[in-house]
Design a protein around this motif. Structure first.
Motif, PDB file in Angstrom:
ATOM      1  N   VAL A  84       0.837  -1.199   0.000  1.00 36.48           N
ATOM      2  CA  VAL A  84       0.000   0.000   0.000  1.00 36.48           C
ATOM      3  C   VAL A  84       0.875   1.254   0.000  1.00 36.48           C
ATOM      4  CG1 VAL A  84      -1.952  -1.098   1.116  1.00 36.48           C
ATOM      5  CG2 VAL A  84      -0.146  -0.133   2.531  1.00 36.48           C
ATOM      6  N   SER A  85       2.045   1.111  -0.553  1.00 39.09           N
ATOM      7  CA  SER A  85       2.996   2.219  -0.538  1.00 39.09           C
ATOM      8  C   SER A  85       2.910   3.038  -1.827  1.00 39.09           C
ATOM      9  CB  SER A  85       4.418   1.678  -0.356  1.00 39.09           C
ATOM     10  OG  SER A  85       4.742   0.773  -1.388  1.00 39.09           O
ATOM     11  N   ASP A  86       1.704   3.270  -2.349  1.00 42.18           N
ATOM     12  CA  ASP A  86       1.562   4.044  -3.580  1.00 42.18           C
ATOM     13  C   ASP A  86       1.219   5.497  -3.302  1.00 42.18           C
ATOM     14  OD1 ASP A  86      -0.896   3.571  -2.564  1.00 42.18           O
ATOM     15  OD2 ASP A  86      -1.730   2.615  -4.340  1.00 42.18           O
ATOM     16  N   ASN A  87       1.390   5.907  -2.039  1.00 41.34           N
ATOM     17  CA  ASN A  87       1.219   7.304  -1.627  1.00 41.34           C
ATOM     18  C   ASN A  87      -0.201   7.819  -1.807  1.00 41.34           C
ATOM     19  OD1 ASN A  87       3.979   7.587  -0.960  1.00 41.34           O
ATOM     20  ND2 ASN A  87       4.482   7.948  -3.120  1.00 41.34           N
ATOM     21  N   VAL A  88      -1.149   6.942  -2.040  1.00 32.44           N
ATOM     22  CA  VAL A  88      -2.537   7.370  -2.143  1.00 32.44           C
ATOM     23  C   VAL A  88      -3.124   7.439  -0.741  1.00 32.44           C
ATOM     24  CG1 VAL A  88      -3.505   5.043  -2.341  1.00 32.44           C
ATOM     25  CG2 VAL A  88      -4.723   6.982  -3.338  1.00 32.44           C
ATOM     26  N   THR A  89      -4.027   8.352  -0.520  1.00 38.64           N
ATOM     27  CA  THR A  89      -4.682   8.493   0.775  1.00 38.64           C
ATOM     28  C   THR A  89      -6.134   8.039   0.677  1.00 38.64           C
ATOM     29  OG1 THR A  89      -5.422  10.769   0.368  1.00 38.64           O
ATOM     30  CG2 THR A  89      -3.203  10.475   1.295  1.00 38.64           C
ATOM     31  N   GLN A  90      -6.709   7.710   1.817  1.00 43.09           N
ATOM     32  CA  GLN A  90      -8.108   7.290   1.828  1.00 43.09           C
ATOM     33  C   GLN A  90      -9.011   8.424   1.370  1.00 43.09           C
ATOM     34  OE1 GLN A  90      -9.099   4.004   2.633  1.00 43.09           O
ATOM     35  NE2 GLN A  90     -10.894   4.809   1.555  1.00 43.09           N
ATOM     36  N   GLU A  91      -8.624   9.655   1.691  1.00 40.42           N
ATOM     37  CA  GLU A  91      -9.423  10.803   1.270  1.00 40.42           C
ATOM     38  C   GLU A  91      -9.457  10.907  -0.250  1.00 40.42           C
ATOM     39  OE1 GLU A  91      -9.667  15.670   1.970  1.00 40.42           O
ATOM     40  OE2 GLU A  91      -7.994  14.492   2.795  1.00 40.42           O
ATOM     41  N   GLN A  92      -8.310  10.668  -0.905  1.00 40.45           N
ATOM     42  CA  GLN A  92      -8.268  10.717  -2.373  1.00 40.45           C
ATOM     43  C   GLN A  92      -9.123   9.605  -2.976  1.00 40.45           C
ATOM     44  OE1 GLN A  92      -3.990  10.443  -2.736  1.00 40.45           O
ATOM     45  NE2 GLN A  92      -3.800  12.603  -3.263  1.00 40.45           N
ATOM     46  N   ILE A  93      -9.058   8.408  -2.376  1.00 42.99           N
ATOM     47  CA  ILE A  93      -9.865   7.286  -2.865  1.00 42.99           C
ATOM     48  C   ILE A  93     -11.345   7.619  -2.757  1.00 42.99           C
ATOM     49  CG2 ILE A  93     -10.549   4.908  -2.374  1.00 42.99           C
ATOM     50  CD1 ILE A  93      -7.638   4.388  -1.570  1.00 42.99           C
ATOM     51  N   ASP A  94     -11.759   8.131  -1.609  1.00 43.00           N
ATOM     52  CA  ASP A  94     -13.168   8.470  -1.410  1.00 43.00           C
ATOM     53  C   ASP A  94     -13.629   9.539  -2.402  1.00 43.00           C
ATOM     54  OD1 ASP A  94     -13.152   6.666   0.654  1.00 43.00           O
ATOM     55  OD2 ASP A  94     -12.928   8.174   2.237  1.00 43.00           O
ATOM     56  N   GLU A  95     -12.751  10.492  -2.677  1.00 39.09           N
ATOM     57  CA  GLU A  95     -13.095  11.539  -3.654  1.00 39.09           C
ATOM     58  C   GLU A  95     -13.244  10.954  -5.050  1.00 39.09           C
ATOM     59  OE1 GLU A  95     -10.138  14.546  -3.403  1.00 39.09           O
ATOM     60  OE2 GLU A  95     -10.840  15.351  -1.470  1.00 39.09           O
TER      61      GLU A  95
END
Length: 268
Positions: A84-95
């Motif tokens: 899960v080290s792709d620097n994506v955040t849960q906030e970005q996913i939800d957006e």
């Protein structure tokens, strides 16, 4: 003539010391071996595993042992944690998932298909229902020509959020043809499965999302949303549903990468 009896000697009485010495040496080697295994280097263990089984890439980095000095947290049968080290955040996913839902709703309104396509969002999942006339003719699992522009548009939208999507589950449904009389089991299950599969095949061929995230299921007649006593109700029950799940980084960190729980509203 009497033979003379040989006198004892030769130091044979001390032979037991040789055996004792061998035993002590073996015990020493045994305990040294146990100690070395309790603190084995993970890289060395991986090399050993790979030498016996070159295909064991996923398990080669798991060191053996239970409560020893180098016991691995994944020991005991737990699958290795995903990257899960792709620097994506849960906030970005939800957006991304919310933007995908807004795009789907906008497409439905712009194409004036509110009567045949519905969409809803709940708990980070998007639920889309396609009426029976959108994709297939009656008793057929072949995609209608009119279905392809719809699926092209859906595929394009999925592609824009593919990195934030955990799973796209397509479910095929049929209606109970004769009220009070269940459908033929083989035909019912086969038809619904083929319809879901053909939708998934079309999306996969567009190469917009990792195929591992695409799943098809045949539900048959067993999850109706309307009565089967009327032609209108049966038309509503003949449908294809799509459930799009957004990624959950917390669940991924715990080793969960797919979600199998879904919600249905059933009207008997």
């Amino acid at each position: 003539m009497a033979l003379k009896k040989k006198s004892g000697g030769g130091g044979g009485g001390a032979n037991w010391m040789d055996t004792y010495g061998d035993m002590v040496t073996l015990l020493l080697c045994f305990f040294v071996l146990l100690y070395s295994m309790s603190s084995i280097d993970s890289a060395k263990w991986a090399a050993i595993v790979m030498s016996f089984n070159p295909m064991a890439r996923q398990t080669a980095t798991e060191t053996p042992g239970g409560d020893g000095p180098s016991a691995d947290e994944d020991a005991g049968g737990v699958m290795p944690q995903p990257d899960v080290s792709d620097n994506v955040t849960q906030e970005q996913i939800d957006e991304d998932i919310d933007s995908l839902f807004q795009a789907i709703q906008s497409y439905i309104q712009q194409t004036d298909q509110q009567s045949t396509i519905t969409a809803a969002m709940d708990g980070g999942k998007i639920y889309i229902s396609f009426g029976n006339t959108v994709f297939f003719d009656g008793e057929s699992s072949y995609l209608r020509p009119e279905a392809k522009p719809v699926l092209n548009a859906v595929s394009e939208m999925l592609g824009t959020a593919s990195e934030s999507i955990s799973e796209v589950r397509v479910l095929g449904h049929t209606a109970q043809g004769t009220p009070g009389e269940p459908n033929t089991v083989q035909r019912d299950r086969t038809l619904s499965s083929e319809r879901a599969t053909n939708v998934v095949i079309f999306i996969q061929e567009q190469d917009v999302i990792d195929p591992v995230k695409l799943i098809s299921e045949g539900i048959g007649q067993w999850r109706p949303v309307a009565t089967n006593d009327t032609s209108e109700g049966r038309a509503q029950n003949r449908r294809v549903e799509m459930i799009i799940s957004g990624r959950n980084l917390q669940m991924e960190a715990e080793g969960v990468t797919t979600y199998y729980t879904t919600s249905y509203t059933t009207t008997q």
